[in-house]
Scaffold this active site. Structure first.
Site, short mmCIF file in Angstrom:
data_model
loop_
_atom_site.label_atom_id
_atom_site.label_comp_id
_atom_site.label_asym_id
_atom_site.label_seq_id
_atom_site.Cartn_x
_atom_site.Cartn_y
_atom_site.Cartn_z
N HIS A 1 -6.58 -10.15 2.30
CA HIS A 1 -5.29 -9.47 2.43
C HIS A 1 -4.33 -10.38 3.19
O HIS A 1 -4.69 -10.92 4.24
CB HIS A 1 -5.42 -8.20 3.29
CG HIS A 1 -6.22 -7.10 2.68
ND1 HIS A 1 -5.65 -6.05 2.00
CD2 HIS A 1 -7.56 -6.86 2.66
CE1 HIS A 1 -6.59 -5.20 1.61
NE2 HIS A 1 -7.77 -5.67 1.99
N HIS B 1 -11.79 -10.22 -1.43
CA HIS B 1 -10.34 -10.40 -1.45
C HIS B 1 -9.82 -10.60 -0.05
O HIS B 1 -10.32 -10.03 0.91
CB HIS B 1 -9.64 -9.20 -2.11
CG HIS B 1 -10.05 -7.88 -1.55
ND1 HIS B 1 -11.22 -7.25 -1.91
CD2 HIS B 1 -9.46 -7.07 -0.65
CE1 HIS B 1 -11.33 -6.11 -1.26
NE2 HIS B 1 -10.27 -5.98 -0.47
P1 5GP Z 1 -10.02 -3.08 0.58
O1 5GP Z 1 -9.77 -1.74 1.19
O2 5GP Z 1 -11.17 -3.08 -0.38
O3 5GP Z 1 -10.10 -4.18 1.60
O4 5GP Z 1 -8.71 -3.42 -0.23
C1 5GP Z 1 -8.56 -3.16 -1.56
C2 5GP Z 1 -7.08 -3.16 -1.83
O5 5GP Z 1 -6.89 -3.21 -3.22
C3 5GP Z 1 -6.37 -1.91 -1.32
O6 5GP Z 1 -5.38 -2.28 -0.37
C4 5GP Z 1 -5.78 -1.29 -2.58
O7 5GP Z 1 -4.50 -0.77 -2.39
C5 5GP Z 1 -5.77 -2.44 -3.57
N1 5GP Z 1 -5.99 -2.03 -4.95
C6 5GP Z 1 -6.95 -1.18 -5.41
N2 5GP Z 1 -6.87 -1.06 -6.74
C7 5GP Z 1 -5.83 -1.84 -7.13
C8 5GP Z 1 -5.26 -2.12 -8.41
O8 5GP Z 1 -5.68 -1.62 -9.45
N3 5GP Z 1 -4.20 -2.97 -8.43
C9 5GP Z 1 -3.71 -3.56 -7.29
N4 5GP Z 1 -2.67 -4.37 -7.43
N5 5GP Z 1 -4.24 -3.31 -6.07
C10 5GP Z 1 -5.29 -2.46 -5.99
#
Ligand code: 5GP
Ligand code: ZN
Length: 138
Positions: free
Chosen positions: A100, A98
């Site tokens: 951001h 993903h």
């Molecule tokens: P990472 O830390 O893996 O780069 O980012 C994952 C992101 O996904 C986090 O910022 C977290 O808030 C978001 N996230 C995790 N679970 C969910 C979800 O069920 N729905 C949404 N909309 N965002 C999520």
């Protein structure tokens, strides 16, 4: 495999989608750094940036150039960060690639890269050499 973002793709988990097409979905991060924090994901599951095919990353980047300015305008933000976290130690919590898109404001309190350090004499050159050698072997 139970993947949080595959569940979003399949609507098993609801999300606030701001964009979708045959290959990608963009939706609001549930715990935003700032409001409007948006995630772009391919519908297809790839574990992280490195594991994602080049064509998918290219399309994702082109899509980000469309979505990011829209996020900025909608949120009246002057700037944004585009980030891929790759690996748990770098903050990757969801192992479905993903991107951001994080709207940023002056004095929003989110200081990036705390605790930077300087190189000692000669260390910068030796570090660059190590990395260059690895790149040459890719
Ligand atoms: P990472 O830390 O893996 O780069 O980012 C994952 C992101 O996904 C986090 O910022 C977290 O808030 C978001 N996230 C995790 N679970 C969910 C979800 O069920 N729905 C949404 N909309 N965002 C999520
Ligand atoms: Zn997934």
């Amino acid at each position: 495999m139970d993947c949080v973002f595959c569940n979003i793709v399949s609507w098993k988990t609801p999300s606030q989608r701001v964009y979708e097409d045959d290959s990608f979905i963009a939706f609001l991060d549930i715990n935003p750094v700032n409001f409007g924090h948006t995630l772009i994901i391919p519908r297809e599951h790839y574990a992280n940036f490195t594991e994602t095919p080049n064509e998918v990353l290219c399309d994702m980047t082109v899509l980000a150039k469309k979505i990011a300015p829209a996020v900025l305008e909608a949120m009246s933000a002057p700037a944004y960060n585009v980030t891929f976290n790759v690996g748990t130690e770098a903050g990757q919590a969801v192992h479905h690639v993903h991107m951001h898109i994080i709207p940023r404001y002056a004095d929003d309190g989110h200081k990036l890269w705390h605790g930077r350090s300087g190189y000692a004499e000669g260390e910068m050159g030796s570090t660059a050499k190590k990395i260059k050698e690895k790149i040459r072997n890719k």
